[in-house]
Design a protein around this motif. Structure first.
Motif, short mmCIF file in Angstrom:
data_model
loop_
_atom_site.label_atom_id
_atom_site.label_comp_id
_atom_site.label_asym_id
_atom_site.label_seq_id
_atom_site.Cartn_x
_atom_site.Cartn_y
_atom_site.Cartn_z
N UNK A 1 9.41 20.52 -30.23
CA UNK A 1 8.42 20.48 -29.17
C UNK A 1 9.13 19.96 -27.92
N UNK A 2 9.05 20.73 -26.84
CA UNK A 2 9.72 20.37 -25.59
C UNK A 2 8.67 20.27 -24.49
N UNK A 3 8.74 19.21 -23.69
CA UNK A 3 7.87 19.03 -22.54
C UNK A 3 8.72 18.89 -21.29
N UNK A 4 8.35 19.64 -20.26
CA UNK A 4 9.08 19.63 -18.98
C UNK A 4 8.10 19.43 -17.85
N UNK A 5 8.50 18.70 -16.82
CA UNK A 5 7.66 18.49 -15.64
C UNK A 5 8.55 18.34 -14.42
N UNK A 6 8.10 18.91 -13.30
CA UNK A 6 8.83 18.84 -12.05
C UNK A 6 7.81 18.77 -10.91
N UNK A 7 8.06 17.87 -9.96
CA UNK A 7 7.14 17.75 -8.83
C UNK A 7 7.68 16.79 -7.79
N UNK B 1 0.85 -1.20 0.00
CA UNK B 1 0.00 0.00 0.00
C UNK B 1 0.88 1.24 0.00
N UNK B 2 0.53 2.19 -0.87
CA UNK B 2 1.34 3.40 -1.01
C UNK B 2 0.41 4.60 -1.14
N UNK B 3 0.88 5.76 -0.67
CA UNK B 3 0.11 6.98 -0.84
C UNK B 3 1.05 8.17 -0.93
N UNK B 4 0.55 9.27 -1.51
CA UNK B 4 1.37 10.47 -1.64
C UNK B 4 0.49 11.67 -1.91
N UNK B 5 0.88 12.81 -1.36
CA UNK B 5 0.32 14.11 -1.72
C UNK B 5 1.32 14.76 -2.67
N UNK B 6 0.94 14.87 -3.93
CA UNK B 6 1.88 15.30 -4.97
C UNK B 6 1.64 16.75 -5.34
N UNK B 7 2.73 17.51 -5.46
CA UNK B 7 2.68 18.89 -5.94
C UNK B 7 3.59 18.96 -7.17
#
Length: 601
Positions: free
Chosen positions: A439-445, A413-419
């Motif tokens: 085309x460039x895609x970036x993501x950070x969290x 079992x796993x859980x997370x509050x992601x921002x």
């Protein structure tokens, strides 16, 4: 004596009038000489001369002549006779020479003859086009304010560089017209909406087979945006349409801004049609109005569909959407999707979009996934602040994830509050079917300690680079990802990496590349993949491709790439490029067929 004179004058006048009166009155029956004898059949009209036309010419010219030659259009004329046919055949020689000259053949030899030994007669036309004319020189000059505009110099230079009839190119009337239209369109799409051809000249030397070209483009004045004028709204206020405009009053005109405006309006779901145009009136260039015409769609939609994907097999899905809940312009969306590997349901509630294409999304999602002997069940929900509707989308997201993972008999079992934050940067020559650009895609969290079973930081980056090479296209693709954490344990699988399949490393099953755990493949903390693809276009929309993909996902140790070379076919469509590929997985020694639509990382 007087009475005699009156009678003579009356008789003379009657004699003058009677012939005219008789001509003016239609006969009640045909004259005896024209009337058919009683019981006899009327005379038969002469039978029309029938003929067919055979054209001996290269296919390109033959198809053109068969569509437009006057001689062919007279074939079924009921009054055709030998004299008229001979005259048409003589005229056809000039018609053919004139027609093939529009394709660049100025020294064509044309012979014609009528073969009277066939039934019907056969008109034979032979065309020996000779060598096509070539462009010997091409001069492009400019006039108007653009010549003194520093910000337009790069555009003027680009028009010269991309001129479609450079020296050495084959000349034809169609190519000449298209080249001029393309040059004017390029200038008219940025800053100078009133650009037009001021003068053009093609000097052809038939003996030398050369054409010297000269064109002058008048830029006209610099256009700036004025007021937005909206038409077609009924359910939604016109002010909402105007508020979504990406242009500012007084800003220089740019065609792509209006295309973004149209995409933004369509992306809201409120409209089935949106058209935004600048009024290109040179007298109003300082504040040219933007006219926007929309057609509102239904406020509620129900959709169902069946599909197939080589990654996940047959798929069934259904959607319900309401774009005007409680007549507030809030948007409700729901979706359920079932296939061999996934079961998913999602509910979205979106606020009306505001200026800048900004809106807020609230979502609740449930999913079950069974891939490579790993089974996961996840419930997630949250909200995001979004902007860039219809263009380069960006968002801040806050979401809660609760997951149950099953691998064999092991349950975790796993859980997370992601921002998180994600964005796209795009610079391409077209939106739907680009051939040039990036085309460039970036993501950070991430998820901080205390609100997750395992604290982590996650970053991804993707690049798609399109390079046109004449009738060939080169596509370079790369993607990388990292999850910084003490361990992969406790991190929801949504935030870990697996790869393989139609849209990543072809030649391998969907998400079959990752971390081995017993008989399953699970997600890792690192991802690296790339590909190179070469496409040769056979026709306007068909092409063949050769490619090599490489990549893998892993958790620790050294990166070991899995390679997937292959070949495929390509089809350009309004919804994006369609691809069918046969790839060889070198690590598994197996061939796989892949099918996909659109550009993906």
């Amino acid at each position: 004596m007087q009475k005699r004179l009156v009678r003579v004058a009356a008789a003379a006048l009657l004699a003058l009038l009677l012939p005219h009166a008789a001509y003016a009155q239609p006969p009640t029956e045909p004259p005896p000489a024209l009337a058919a004898p009683e019981g006899a059949a009327p005379p038969e009209a002469p039978e029309a001369l029938e003929y067919r036309v055979e054209i001996d010419a290269p296919r390109e010219l033959r198809e053109m002549l068969e569509q437009g030659l006057r001689l062919l259009r007279w074939q079924n004329d009921p009054q055709m006779d030998a004299t008229l046919l001979e005259r048409l055949v003589a005229e056809a020689r000039a018609d053919v020479r004139q027609a093939v000259a529009t394709r660049g053949f100025f020294a064509a030899e044309v012979t014609t003859r009528i073969d009277r030994d066939t039934r019907p007669w056969t008109v034979r036309i032979r065309v020996e086009p000779g060598a096509p004319a070539r462009v010997s020189s091409a001069e492009i000059d400019y006039s108007g304010p653009a010549t003194e505009d520093p910000l337009a110099q790069g555009l003027l230079a680009r028009i010269r560089e991309e001129w479609r009839l450079p020296p050495g190119a084959r000349f034809s009337q169609d190519a000449w017209n298209h080249a001029k239209e393309a040059a004017v369109r390029t200038l008219a799409e940025r800053r100078y909406a009133g650009a037009r051809i001021a003068a053009s000249r093609a000097q052809v030397n038939p003996r030398a087979g050369e054409a010297a070209l000269h064109v002058e483009i008048d830029s006209g004045p610099l256009f700036r945006y004025g007021d937005v004028e909206v038409s077609g709204t009924e359910r939604y206020p016109a002010s909402m349409v105007a508020e979504l405009s990406p242009v500012e009053r007084g800003a220089p005109y740019r065609r792509e801004s209006l295309r973004l405006y149209e995409r933004r309006l369509l992306a809201t779901g409120y409209f089935v049609s949106a058209q935004a145009d600048l009024v290109a009136d040179r007298d109003r260039a300082e504040a040219a109005p933007v006219r926007v015409s929309v057609i509102e769609g239904r406020s509620q939609q129900i959709e169902a569909g069946l599909g197939f994907n080589t990654d996940v097999g047959p798929r069934i899905e259904g959607r319900y959407a309401n774009f005007n809940i409680f007549e507030s312009a809030w948007r409700l969306g729901s979706e359920i999707r079932l296939d061999d590997l996934n079961r998913q349901g999602r509910l979205d509630l979106d606020t009306p979009p505001r200026s800048g294409g900004r809106w807020r999304n609230h979502f609740l999602q449930w999913s079950e996934k069974r891939v490579q002997n790993e089974e996961t069940r996840e419930l997630s929900g949250g909200f995001s602040f979004n902007w860039g509707l219809g263009g380069e989308p960006s968002a801040f997201q806050i979401s809660v994830h609760d997951e149950e993972q099953l691998v064999g008999e092991l349950v975790d079992h796993r859980h997370a509050l992601f921002l998180g934050y994600r964005t796209q940067l795009r610079d391409t020559d077209a939106w739907e079917l680009p051939r040039r650009g990036t085309i460039v895609e970036l993501a950070l969290g991430g998820a901080p300690a205390g609100v997750a079973t395992q604290a982590f930081l996650r970053a991804t980056a993707g690049l798609l680079w399109l390079i046109p090479l004449g009738r060939h296209d080169l596509l370079l693709r790369a993607q990388a990802g990292v999850v910084a954490a003490e361990s992969r344990q406790g991190i929801p699988s949504t935030f870990l990496f697996r790869t393989g399949g139609d849209q990543t490393v072809r030649g391998y099953a969907f998400e079959s590349l990752g971390v081995r755990r017993a008989d399953a493949v699970v997600g890792g903390r690192y991802l690296l993949l790339g590909g190179i693809e070469y496409t040769h276009w056979i026709g306007e929309n068909w092409g063949v491709a050769a490619f090599v993909d490489a990549g893998n996902a892993w958790d620790s140790g050294r990166f070991e790439a899995a390679y997937g070379p292959g070949i495929g076919v390509r089809l350009r469509t309004p919804i994006g490029p369609v691809r069918a590929d046969l790839a060889y997985g070198m690590e598994t020694d197996q061939y796989r067929l892949h099918f996909s639509v659109g550009f993906t990382f």
